[in-house]
Enzyme design. Structure first.
Site, PDB file in Angstrom:
ATOM      1  N   THR A   1     -13.716   2.676  -1.080  1.00  0.00           N
ATOM      2  CA  THR A   1     -13.863   3.937  -1.857  1.00  0.00           C
ATOM      3  C   THR A   1     -14.454   3.372  -3.064  1.00  0.00           C
ATOM      4  OG1 THR A   1     -11.969   5.065  -1.047  1.00  0.00           O
ATOM      5  CG2 THR A   1     -12.605   5.614  -3.266  1.00  0.00           C
TER       6      THR A   1
ATOM      7  N   GLY B   1      -5.652   6.561   2.515  1.00  0.00           N
ATOM      8  CA  GLY B   1      -5.508   7.890   1.864  1.00  0.00           C
ATOM      9  C   GLY B   1      -4.515   8.696   2.307  1.00  0.00           C
TER      10      GLY B   1
HETATM   11  N1  GLY Z   1      -9.132   6.186   0.239  1.00  0.00           N
HETATM   12  C1  GLY Z   1     -10.224   6.399   1.012  1.00  0.00           C
HETATM   13  C2  GLY Z   1      -9.571   7.389   2.031  1.00  0.00           C
HETATM   14  O1  GLY Z   1      -8.507   7.065   2.811  1.00  0.00           O
HETATM   15  O2  GLY Z   1     -10.409   8.162   2.613  1.00  0.00           O
END
Ligand code: GLY
Length: 322
Positions: free
Chosen positions: A186, A240
């Site tokens: 990210t 995430g």
């Molecule tokens: N942190 C990015 C995702 O899990 O989409």
């Protein structure tokens, strides 16, 4: 007359302080199971150069007295455009071999926020997130609706091939350990401006091979993105699903507000204690700036592309833990 003279003297003497208020900025280009033996020094250098350029963009805005919102947006636009990172151009692919991008931005002054989910034709998803915040009564727009809104806002649209980088270019995913299923990353930026306001912005291609319209933490306010002038601004990177379940970004802010923790203590508490050894969790990290300009960069992986700078003149970019 005397009062006017005293007032003018006060203004003249205090002007340099007002013009040189303190600012802080931190950014990340993803955390993950990266290892030194998978990356050449030249490649590491390229990542560091990308991070440094992004940092310079944010610093230039903050130095001139620009807002933290402008700084975090501009930094994330640069990182989205840079094919090295898993956001915008260079993003990872879904199981259907497409790009589904998420982004969010938040203003610490008024807790205003905007986000887009699962977009694949907006050149800079973070600009669309900002437009949602500024020009709509909503916080999150998804898919086709988000694209329609972005077009109406006059944002640059691209065909799906734009996000695909050539073989010669480096995608973030190549740095990660292919033996482990840890192919997410990210980009994000948090900043405090000279006016005392915090902001956070985060953008991602999500998890490599994701299916069924999976959404990660990035566009979920309080999970991967959060900012409040009463505590701190946070941008997350990592697995995430866990950042959503543990409301990572807002938990750090609440630990500061309700328990009086420093930003360093709060970020450490969440990343290293609350999220320690969770079953199925692949790790992650956060960048945080608090309302006084203190910075915390915490991650449980062995690397996180990161950088930070302060009005004191300190400035660092790094990739690995050491
Ligand atoms: N942190 C990015 C995702 O899990 O989409």
């Amino acid at each position: 007359m005397k009062k006017v003279f005293i007032f003018l003297t006060f203004i003249v003497l205090s002007f340099p302080c007002m013009a040189q208020g303190k600012w802080s900025i931190a950014l990340h280009g993803g955390a993950g199971a990266m290892s030194r033996d998978r990356i050449s020094p030249e490649r590491e250098q390229r990542y560091k150069q990308g991070l440094q350029r992004a940092l310079d963009i944010g610093v230039a805005i903050l130095e001139k007295g620009g807002t933290s919102l402008d700084a975090v947006e501009a930094v994330v636009v640069y990182l989205e455009d840079c094919p090295l990172f898993n956001a915008g151009r260079g993003a990872v692919f879904t199981a259907d071999n497409r790009n589904e991008l998420d982004a969010a931005i938040m203003s610490g002054i008024d807790l205003d926020a905007g986000a887009v989910i699962n977009v694949g034709d907006i050149k800079n998803p973070i600009k669309a997130a900002k437009a949602v915040m500024d020009n709509s009564p909503h916080v999150i727009l998804t898919g086709i609706g988000a694209s329609k809104f972005a077009r109406e806002q006059g944002l640059e649209m691209v065909d799906s091939g734009y996000f695909r980088v050539s073989k010669d270019e480096l995608a973030m995913v190549e740095m990660f350990d292919k033996d482990k299923n840890e192919k997410f990353g990210t980009v994000g930026c948090v900043a405090l401006d000279q006016h005392g306001s915090l902001a956070a912005a985060t953008s991602t291609g999500g998890m490599s091979g994701k299916k069924y319209g999976r959404v990660g933490d990035v566009p979920i306010i309080g999970a991967g993105t959060y900012a409040s002038n009463t505590s701190c601004a946070v941008s997350g990177t990592g697995h995430g699903e866990f950042f959503i379940r543990y409301t990572v970004a807002s938990d750090i802010a609440r630990l500061m507000e309700y328990k009086g923790m420093s930003v360093q203590e709060a970020a450490g508490e969440v990343i290293h204690k609350k999220m320690n050894n969770l079953k199925g969790y692949s790790g992650g990290g956060v960048i945080c700036v608090d309302k006084d300009g203190s910075i915390a960069l915490e991650f449980s992986t062995n690397g996180m592309h990161r950088g930070w700078a302060k009005s004191t003149g300190e400035s660092v970019v790094a990739v690995f833990k050491d």
